[in-house]
Write an enzyme that holds these catalytic residues in place. Structure first.
Site, mmCIF file in Angstrom:
data_model
loop_
_atom_site.group_PDB
_atom_site.id
_atom_site.type_symbol
_atom_site.label_atom_id
_atom_site.label_comp_id
_atom_site.label_asym_id
_atom_site.label_seq_id
_atom_site.Cartn_x
_atom_site.Cartn_y
_atom_site.Cartn_z
ATOM 1 N N ARG A 86 -10.633 3.310 6.449
ATOM 2 C CA ARG A 86 -11.223 2.194 5.839
ATOM 3 C C ARG A 86 -10.892 1.758 4.594
ATOM 4 O O ARG A 86 -11.210 0.687 4.349
ATOM 5 C CB ARG A 86 -12.698 2.439 5.857
ATOM 6 C CG ARG A 86 -13.568 2.988 6.986
ATOM 7 C CD ARG A 86 -13.446 2.200 8.076
ATOM 8 N NE ARG A 86 -13.831 0.830 8.073
ATOM 9 C CZ ARG A 86 -13.685 -0.116 8.887
ATOM 10 N NH1 ARG A 86 -12.956 -0.016 9.696
ATOM 11 N NH2 ARG A 86 -14.180 -1.129 8.375
ATOM 12 N N THR A 136 0.751 -1.190 -0.014
ATOM 13 C CA THR A 136 0.136 0.156 -0.073
ATOM 14 C C THR A 136 0.753 1.216 0.069
ATOM 15 O O THR A 136 2.057 1.025 -0.055
ATOM 16 C CB THR A 136 -0.908 -0.120 1.118
ATOM 17 O OG1 THR A 136 -0.119 0.086 2.487
ATOM 18 C CG2 THR A 136 -1.628 -1.446 1.591
ATOM 19 N N CYS A 137 0.385 2.280 0.281
ATOM 20 C CA CYS A 137 1.045 3.480 0.138
ATOM 21 C C CYS A 137 2.117 3.796 1.307
ATOM 22 O O CYS A 137 2.979 4.307 1.184
ATOM 23 C CB CYS A 137 0.125 4.738 0.144
ATOM 24 S SG CYS A 137 -1.078 4.966 1.652
#
EC number: 1.2.1.70
Length: 441
Positions: free
Chosen positions: A116, A47-48
């Site tokens: 989320r 992910t980031c």
């Protein structure tokens, strides 16, 4: 089978190193499975602000070899030296793997606590691994349980109820930096067409922004704006759009990026301030753009530092749900681990019974008396197996399943074969999510 994970996140190392490590992440799982017998399954979560690899090894003794194989593959694909790669990853095994992934999926380990978006990224990581054939059955169950836990946290707590996300915090920062906080008056250029770009478009609409242009170096902008709105840009129309923009947002993480010198040329005749929001782990914008006159650069690090803390009560409640779910998963997993031992004991006992019944039939034929003897023996065997079966479950729940297996081998000479770890094909029953509509998740 032993679950393990290699974890590199914003909490332990700088985001630049995380970005470098994740170069070539898409091929890591398949490469290591084909090259190392110590890895029987792998799922990559990139992910980031994190790069994590979840794996399954045949036994505890294989974990170190599995880790070494992964480190070697990551080093080869990222270009970083193996010692640096090795130092960058912390290694978890057993219950620690479960607790960590459940916390990650629930948003408790995020830069923006309670966000989320990570739950969807966890789901997509599993689906990708299933499509590539790298997700073992143990990892499928682990990720399925993590997704369920994230849903429970969302439904049962107020954590994340404000809709906080990395994107929303970044837009809040941009609002604070703007001379005019009205998003309906802003011209925005978005780079990328992935999940973050989709989330960005949705939040821009919520804030009243209607003048949004989208550029994709892969040529997907037309299809992206067809369903989300906005104007698609190509290489020719990109420059004038950036020249007139109030905000540009990088969400692509592609190999091409906006360089500081190039941006300075494009904006040479503009007196309008520009806010550049770089949400790509590998940087869509040259970090030097923040040094240009009239340009404010916001990065993932800026978001992390500005992210608000969730209420302590909600965080404690969510942590309790995660802890309980992780404990339940581990107990179920331990119970599963003795299933093969129970089956082996039953098979051994029934083989003995069948052999004795063959002798009875050979001597007395298929008479009513022989059938009565068989019925009585089978009932007796069932009663005899009840206590060993219950004890197997109890020992497994206490982590003593190896003692049970060793006892079977010592007392009866039974060799317990471990079940295979082949992953179910994509779309089969073990898949925890509906594949339809994932692109909009």
């Amino acid at each position: 089978m032993v679950l393990f994970s290699l974890v590199a996140t914003h909490a332990d190392i700088d985001l630049e190193t995380v970005a470098q490590l994740s170069n070539g992440s898409s091929g890591i799982a398949a490469s290591v499975l084909s090259g190392s017998p110590a890895v029987s399954g792998a799922v990559v979560l990139a992910t980031c602000n994190r790069y994590e690899i979840y794996g399954e090894a045949p036994n505890t003794d294989d974990v170190e070899a599995a880790r070494a194989a992964l480190v070697a593959q990551i080093s080869a694909k990222s270009g970083l030296a193996e010692p640096l790669v090795s130092r960058s990853f912390s290694t978890r095994t057993g219950p620690e793997v479960t607790r960590h992934l459940f916390a990650v999926s629930a948003g408790l380990d995020s830069a923006v606590v309670g966000e989320r978006e990570i739950a969807g990224q966890v789901r997509r990581a599993l689906i990708t691994a299933q499509h590539e054939g790298t997700a073992s059955s143990g990892l499928v169950r682990l990720f399925q349980a993590a997704s369920k836990t994230a849903k429970d946290v969302g439904a049962q707590t107020a954590l994340g109820s404000r809709g906080l996300s990395i994107v929303s915090v970044a837009l809040d920062l941009a609002t604070d930096l703007s001379e005019n906080p009205d998003w309906s008056a802003k011209k925005v250029v978005v780079f990328g067409t992935g999940a973050y770009a989709g989330a960005t478009m949705a939040l821009l609409r919520e804030r009243g922004c209607t003048d949004v242009s989208v550029f994709s170096s892969s040529g997907r902008a037309e299809g992206f704006v067809a369903t989300r709105g906005g104007t698609a840009l190509d290489a020719d129309s990109l420059r004038p759009a950036v020249a007139a923009a109030d905000v540009m947002i990088g969400c692509s993480g592609s190999d091409t990026r906006v360089e500081a010198d190039e941006l300075a040329q494009v904006r040479a005749g503009s007196t309008q301030p520009l806010i550049a929001i770089d949400l790509a782990l590998t940087h869509d914008f040259d970090p030097a753009v923040g040094e240009l006159d009239g340009v404010e650069l916001l990065t993932l690090e800026s978001v992390r530092l500005a992210a608000p803390q969730e209420q302590a009560e909600s965080l404690a409640q969510a942590s309790g749900i995660v802890k309980g779910a992780a404990k339940a998963f581990e107990q179920e997993r331990e119970a599963r681990s003795v299933d093969s031992a129970i089956v082996a004991l039953r098979r051994h006992t029934m083989d003995v019974l069948d052999a004795e019944m063959e002798k009875v039939r050979a001597r007395h034929g298929c008479t009513a008396a022989a059938e009565e003897v068989e019925f009585a023996l089978r009932r007796m065997v069932k009663q005899l197996l009840h206590v060993p079966t219950v004890r197997a479950r109890e020992l497994a729940a206490n982590g003593q399943q190896d003692d049970y297996v060793a006892a079977l081998e010592a007392l009866y000479g039974i060799t317990v074969e471990q079940p295979g770890t082949a992953a179910p094909a994509a779309g089969q029953a073990e898949c925890p999510v509906d594949h339809k509509g994932l692109e909009s998740a």
